[in-house]
Design an enzyme around this catalytic site. Structure first.
Site, mmCIF file in Angstrom:
data_model
loop_
_atom_site.group_PDB
_atom_site.id
_atom_site.type_symbol
_atom_site.label_atom_id
_atom_site.label_comp_id
_atom_site.label_asym_id
_atom_site.label_seq_id
_atom_site.Cartn_x
_atom_site.Cartn_y
_atom_site.Cartn_z
ATOM 1 N N TYR A 63 45.321 63.143 45.891
ATOM 2 C CA TYR A 63 45.709 61.382 45.487
ATOM 3 C C TYR A 63 44.765 61.176 46.555
ATOM 4 O O TYR A 63 43.560 59.908 45.752
ATOM 5 C CB TYR A 63 46.665 61.044 45.903
ATOM 6 N N GLU A 97 55.243 51.505 45.237
ATOM 7 C CA GLU A 97 55.460 50.994 46.788
ATOM 8 C C GLU A 97 56.271 50.474 47.237
ATOM 9 O O GLU A 97 57.132 50.341 48.742
ATOM 10 C CB GLU A 97 53.831 49.566 47.298
ATOM 11 N N TRP A 119 54.690 57.747 51.827
ATOM 12 C CA TRP A 119 54.535 57.472 50.923
ATOM 13 C C TRP A 119 54.370 58.605 50.299
ATOM 14 O O TRP A 119 54.149 58.840 48.896
ATOM 15 C CB TRP A 119 52.822 57.308 51.152
#
Length: 187
Positions: free
Chosen positions: A18, A40, A48
């Site tokens: 990522y 988000e 995350w």
């Protein structure tokens, strides 16, 4: 020779991929901006990596983040999502996704694209910070404060300044790669 990466992603293959391929790369298309915005908002209060590990499940559950479809979700669909063990099952966040899809389209109507609206907060180009260690990167800034406030005024939910700053980092509105990270000058 090993590539130097930002410290926050080192040691996890999914995180590293990522980081290497997406994080901090400027995003101007509304579909991807919407996906990151929704991810988000689900991340609020969580890590995350938790969201990233469930990303494909989110895509399947939320019609590949098609905001036009999401804006029309009914109570039956919301209940179906609440039963989906592959996503983060927070009723308020799920309902906020529908609200945010509706608000997203209103912004598109006003500005032509959501991208034009959001990128105007940074004059259309990424802010290149000089972060030596990822732990020194801010959690929010006056720009994320202003953007968060404006989004809330437009009806968006779960868009506090910290969530919005993380969105700005993810979509390349700000470059918070560490200065010795191989991606710093690439994005």
């Amino acid at each position: 020779m090993t590539k130097h990466r930002c410290g926050w992603c080192v040691g996890d293959a999914l995180y590293e991929a990522y980081h290497d391929q997406e994080w901090g790369k400027p995003v101007y298309d509304d579909d991807t901006i919407f996906e990151f915005l929704i991810l988000e908002t689900f991340q609020a209060g969580l890590s995350w990596i938790t969201v990233l590990r469930k990303r494909e499940n989110f895509r399947a559950a939320f019609n590949d983040f098609d905001y036009k479809k999401i804006a029309n979700y009914n109570e039956t669909k919301l209940e179906e999502l609440m039963q989906n063990e592959g996503i983060i099952r927070n009723r308020l966040k799920i309902k906020a996704t529908v609200t945010n899809a509706q608000a997203f389209m209103k912004v598109q109507e006003e500005f032509g694209t959501f991208s034009k609206y959001i990128w105007a907060f940074v004059d259309g180009k990424p802010i290149k910070n000089k972060v030596k260690n990822y732990k020194e990167a801010p959690a929010n800034t006056p720009i994320s404060d202003a953007l968060s406030k404006d989004l809330k005024k437009r009806g968006f939910k779960f868009v506090g300044s910290t969530v919005i700053y993380a969105h700005m980092q993810a979509t390349g509105m700000v470059n918070d790669h560490e200065i010795d990270c191989f991606r710093y000058n690439q994005v």
